[in-house]
Design an enzyme around this catalytic site. Structure first.
Site, PDB file in Angstrom:
ATOM      1  N   GLY A 710      78.888   1.015  29.386  1.00 25.16           N
ATOM      2  CA  GLY A 710      78.077   0.332  30.630  1.00 25.16           C
ATOM      3  C   GLY A 710      77.918   1.107  31.689  1.00 25.16           C
ATOM      4  N   GLU A 746      83.334   4.283  25.750  1.00 26.70           N
ATOM      5  CA  GLU A 746      82.138   4.373  24.796  1.00 26.70           C
ATOM      6  C   GLU A 746      80.789   4.170  25.699  1.00 26.70           C
ATOM      7  OE1 GLU A 746      82.133   0.039  22.991  1.00 26.70           O
ATOM      8  OE2 GLU A 746      83.562   1.191  22.146  1.00 26.70           O
ATOM      9  N   PRO A 747      80.438   5.421  26.302  1.00 27.49           N
ATOM     10  CA  PRO A 747      79.173   5.314  27.145  1.00 27.49           C
ATOM     11  C   PRO A 747      78.026   5.421  26.192  1.00 27.49           C
ATOM     12  CG  PRO A 747      80.238   7.582  27.369  1.00 27.49           C
ATOM     13  CD  PRO A 747      81.083   6.409  26.612  1.00 27.49           C
ATOM     14  N   ARG A 749      74.092   4.596  27.477  1.00 25.17           N
ATOM     15  CA  ARG A 749      72.829   4.761  28.394  1.00 25.17           C
ATOM     16  C   ARG A 749      73.160   5.855  29.412  1.00 25.17           C
ATOM     17  NH1 ARG A 749      70.583   1.296  33.082  1.00 25.17           N
ATOM     18  NH2 ARG A 749      68.350   1.860  33.151  1.00 25.17           N
ATOM     19  N   ARG A 785      61.931  -2.674  27.264  1.00 25.05           N
ATOM     20  CA  ARG A 785      62.861  -2.893  28.360  1.00 25.05           C
ATOM     21  C   ARG A 785      62.208  -3.749  29.637  1.00 25.05           C
ATOM     22  NH1 ARG A 785      65.568   0.269  31.056  1.00 25.05           N
ATOM     23  NH2 ARG A 785      67.574  -1.028  31.231  1.00 25.05           N
ATOM     24  N   TYR A 789      63.732  -7.448  29.713  1.00 29.68           N
ATOM     25  CA  TYR A 789      64.946  -7.353  30.996  1.00 29.68           C
ATOM     26  C   TYR A 789      64.077  -7.358  32.256  1.00 29.68           C
ATOM     27  CZ  TYR A 789      67.915  -5.585  27.342  1.00 29.68           C
ATOM     28  OH  TYR A 789      68.661  -5.191  26.264  1.00 29.68           O
ATOM     29  N   CYS A 816      48.723  -7.234  22.641  1.00 23.85           N
ATOM     30  CA  CYS A 816      47.917  -8.485  22.836  1.00 23.85           C
ATOM     31  C   CYS A 816      49.161  -9.579  23.624  1.00 23.85           C
ATOM     32  CB  CYS A 816      47.279  -9.158  21.649  1.00 23.85           C
ATOM     33  SG  CYS A 816      46.141 -10.393  22.136  1.00 23.85           S
ATOM     34  N   TYR A 845      67.581   3.011  24.946  1.00 28.94           N
ATOM     35  CA  TYR A 845      66.902   1.834  24.660  1.00 28.94           C
ATOM     36  C   TYR A 845      65.422   1.836  24.843  1.00 28.94           C
ATOM     37  CZ  TYR A 845      71.918   0.672  24.723  1.00 28.94           C
ATOM     38  OH  TYR A 845      73.186   0.681  24.589  1.00 28.94           O
TER      39      TYR A 845
END
Length: 873
Positions: A710, A746-747, A749, A785, A789, A816, A845
């Site tokens: 994270g 555990e990175p 991104r 994304r 988000y 659409c 992502y």
């Protein structure tokens, strides 16, 4: 009105406006302009930018360490002013000596006493304004202006409240504003003189220094304007007025040209950082027009606040966000039809000198908010507050919170139109909702981390396509330019622009990745000394070439599905299984069995599979994923802890888990926690180390603590990055507290996001009244994304990269769906079909979440590898 017939104009200049020679030259120009137009200038100045913070830190350090030496901090403050003095051509020692000597005496007194009293803190903090105005008066005099320095404490007298706590009396004092004909007559005897004094400071009945609260220079200026009967008050700052949102956070925010006093008060109170809320009352009562101007661009007209703002009917005029809020929730069934309950609990707040901001009540709960601008929210004050409140109810703190507000006129008349706007709060934790009795705002108290995104999304709905008019001016982006300056961030895709354009010409849309960036980020993570092993979260980007680059860097791999395990071992056939983690969620028993067969590490995050399928786990070593109870991250949907999240075993269930493991004949060798994505709080992972180490006592065979990933990534080039050095420092301290455990991380991104861009060709452009659209050959089918988000990605026209921006448009795709928007209100140069646009920070992502909605194929992928002869797909 000055007796000479020349009206007074009070000009307040903030910290950024008094911190350089260029800004003081602007102040001199402002003075000359007012003089030439027949006005009599009176200047109120803040401390040099950052000095008040340093003085506050000095007091805290002296209080924390009675034997500490303040000389290094004093030397820093002294040198900062000497540097500015040299820039101004002023003799520093002659001008600053007396104020610095007084500061040194106060610091010695604090050190000798072992504690900084409110009276001492006020005297120390006032030094910033005294120093800056001494320098300013000397400089303006040297420029040929007849300047007289005044001590504000001789003219502003605090209205005493002997019952108020000392902190409020000395650090958050109040003054009364009234016309002062004697002062007017005295100062007007020399009509050519320019008077310069301090903001923020005043005196009490004993002649002691008191402060008007942080940001109080605005209030000082308003009181002086009232005393002088000024024709106008000008607040000069680093932004040219009030905006529909904080322009530093929402670049598409529009300038508000005209407001009335009530609207400006509401904006200031609900989080606008340009004006201090207390400055509005004096100018309102004396009907003094307030002008907000920018020293960075004095040519801009800014915002004008008067009694007769334009009546445009019911309207939302701004979206504000106020952070660092503390909410207090008070539960009790005893308040139902109980006479005097509210009086009793609010008396407790008064007793502790706390001012309540928002209030919401029900039959069994009262929730209020406390604003740190108006309150000293020290931990000991809050502890005492809760202790006393608990005599009447069950009280708890909710923090950190933020208040997101719709600010405008006659909000209740707009309820039928607000439905779509409220959708942005879908599934958000909303602690409190209030609608102002004045009908000037509707406010929502939310978790602090959600506020920036909520403000952006609400702003896009209300102001995304609004055209300029008498109330709404240009956007911030249009006022400050297109950003193409020498300070443009040196990102990899700028240096490889021609190569990227060729690739887009060959095939579009296309993801392109730079392996060198991945290697650099990998080295950053592996430079965290306390981390024994880092695993790449494959879900971020499972492209085979990405896996090969990171494997060569020595990383392991974290997989959450059998397909990811297949991909890792297909791309890296000789990979040692010990470098692979399998951490599924709600997986079938067969998935666990397959992972054990492969020989990889396995994490379980529920009691049920172990209890009901003990044969699958018999004789195996495993990790257990713990839910620490609260998630973190840039959006609700990426928070992976807490009651609203499906992940992890809560600590209360760990005993059941331990028992199930024993019955199955398995062994727990590691504990794991992962709280979310896009985290920017550097203490997060060290906190998890302490939590997991505390829980590990229930599992004697635990040898590894996995604190998840994270690691936050800036949403745009030039954004504030996560301070990895700080992460490493606090992790090292945590590891030293628990040396018996290995640490894993555990990175995902962080390793690949900045290495990737999405290239797409413009297919069409469209204009509908004030709304403009730039359409691309791909959209949410390639990059989900933004729709999922509300994520922000920088978008540039790569074809015309250095051209000036003159177009504000939504960048949309061909899907659409109304939500197929890659970016709202983006500033672009004139853009035509055939141009290539680049969407940045999409290495994570992006392709991994792509889809074939509408049966449109998503973007292909290409790796640029400096170690290879050319790009590999």
């Amino acid at each position: 009105m000055a007796t000479s017939g020349r009206p007074w104009v009070v000009c307040k200049f903030g910290g950024t406006s008094v911190s350089s020679r260029a800004r003081w030259d602007t102040i001199a120009d402002v003075v000359r302009t007012h003089q030439s137009e027949g006005r009599h200038p009176f200047l109120v100045c803040s401390a040099v930018e950052g000095i008040s913070d340093q003085l506050g830190a000095l007091c805290r350090r002296l209080a924390a360490d009675a034997h500490g030496d303040p000389q290094s901090t004093l030397a820093t403050i002294r040198e900062r002013h000497r540097t500015l003095a040299r820039e101004l051509g002023v003799e520093a020692d002659a001008v600053l000596a007396s104020e610095m000597e007084r500061l040194e005496r106060w610091t010695e007194a604090i050190r000798d006493g072992g504690e900084a009293t409110p009276r001492q803190r006020a005297a120390v903090l006032a030094t910033g304004e005294l120093l800056s105005t001494r320098l300013g008066a000397a400089y303006l005099s040297a420029q040929g202006l007849p300047v007289q320095w005044l001590d504000a404490r001789e003219f502003l007298r605090a209205s005493g409240d002997s019952h108020a706590p000392p902190r409020r009396q000395y650090l958050q004092a109040s003054c009364t504003s009234h016309a002062d004909p004697v002062l007017q007559s005295h100062l007007a005897d020399t009509p050519e003189t320019v008077y310069l004094t301090q903001g923020f400071v005043a005196s009490n009945a004993l002649g002691e220094t008191v402060l008007l609260g942080r940001g109080g220079s605005d209030t000082s200026a308003a009181h002086f304007a009232a005393k002088l009967g000024a024709g106008r008050l000008e607040v000069w700052t680093d932004v040219p007025g009030l905006f529909t949102a904080n322009p530093r956070e929402v670049a598409s925010a529009r300038l508000l040209r005209r407001l009335d006093y009530d609207e400006a008060q509401e904006l200031a109170t609900m989080g606008g950082r340009v004006l201090h809320p207390r400055c509005l009352d004096p100018v309102r009562r004396h009907q003094i027009p307030l002008h907000i101007r920018s020293t960075e661009d004095p040519s801009l007209d800014g915002t004008v606040v008067t009694a007769d703002g334009l009546d445009t009917g019911p309207q939302v005029k701004a979206i504000s966000g106020k952070t660092d809020i503390t909410a207090v929730s008070m539960d009790t069934l005893g308040m139902w039809q109980e006479v005097g309950f509210l009086a009793d609990v609010f008396q407790v707040f008064k007793h502790h000198g706390l001012s309540v901001d928002l209030v919401a009540t029900s039959e069994a709960n009262v929730t209020v908010t406390l604003d740190p601008v108006a309150n000293a929210l020290d931990p000991e004050v809050l502890d005492r507050l809760l202790h006393d409140l608990n005599r009447y109810c069950d009280a708890e703190l909710i923090r950190p919170c933020a208040i997101v507000s719709l600010v405008g006129r006659r909000i209740r008349s707009l309820l039928n139109e607000l439905g779509p706007a409220f959708e942005v709060f879908d599934e958000q934790k909303v602690h409190l909702v209030t609608q102002a009795a004045s009908d000037l705002n509707m406010s929502f108290v939310v978790d602090e981390g959600q506020a920036p995104r909520l403000v952006r999304e609400l702003h896009a709905q209300f102001f995304g396509h609004r055209a300029p008019d008498a109330v709404f001016g240009l956007r911030w982006q249009e006022l400050v330019g297109d950003g193409s300056s020498d300070d443009t961030p040196d990102v990899w895709w700028r240096t490889r622009r021609e190569e990227l354009l060729r690739l887009a010409e060959e095939a579009s849309p296309r993801y392109v990745y730079d392996a060198d960036v991945m290697r650099a980020r990998s080295e950053d993570v592996q430079g965290l000394g306390p981390v024994d092993q880092a695993f790449y979260a494959v879900k971020a980007n499972p492209h085979p070439e990405v896996l090969r680059v990171l494997e060569r860097q020595g990383l392991g791999f974290e997989c959450v599905a059998p397909g990811e395990l297949d991909r890792v071992f297909e791309a890296l056939p000789g990979l040692d299984p010990a470098r692979v983690l399998f951490q599924p969620n709600f997986a079938a028993p067969s998935e666990y069995a397959d992972a054990f067969e492969r020989g990889v590490h396995v994490t379980v995050d529920n009691v049920q599979p172990v209890a009901e399928h003990p044969d699958v786990f018999a004789g195996e070593e495993l990790f257990v994923r713990v839910d620490p109870g609260q998630g973190d991250g840039h959006h609700r949907k990426v928070r992976t802890a807490g009651v609203q999240s499906k992940f992890g075993v809560v600590p209360d269930d760990l005993e059941r888990f331990r028992a199930a493991v024993e019955r199955a004949g398995a062994t727990v060798v590691g504990l794991h926690a992962h709280v979310g994505s896009g985290i920017t709080d550097e203490d997060t992972w060290a906190t998890l180390v302490d939590l997991l180490a505390n829980l590990a006592g229930a599992f004697p065979d635990v040898r590894t603590l996995n604190v998840g990933g994270g690691l936050g990534v800036p949403e745009a080039s030039g954004g504030r990055p996560l301070d990895l050095d700080t992460v490493g420092t606090v992790l090292r301290e945590a590891a030293d507290r628990h040396p018996q455990y290995a640490l894993w991380m555990e990175p995902g991104r962080y390793l690949v996001a900045e290495a990737g861009v999405l290239l797409a060709r413009v297919t069409q452009t469209k204009t509908k009244e004030a709304a403009a659209y730039v359409g691309l050959d791909t959209g949410m089918n390639s990059l989900l994304r933004p729709a999922l988000y509300g994520a922000h990605h920088e978008i540039v026209n790569l074809t015309r990269l250095d051209a000036a921006s003159s177009l504000t448009a939504d960048v949309v795709g061909p899907i659409c769906e109304t939500g197929d928007v890659l970016g709202h209100d983006r500033r672009l140069p004139p853009t035509e079909p055939g141009d290539t646009l680049l969407v940045a920070t999409t290495g994570a992502y992006g392709a991994s979440m792509s889809n074939r909605y509408n049966l449109r194929p998503p973007a292909d992928e290409t790796m640029l590898d400096a170690e290879a002869d050319g790009p590999g797909s």
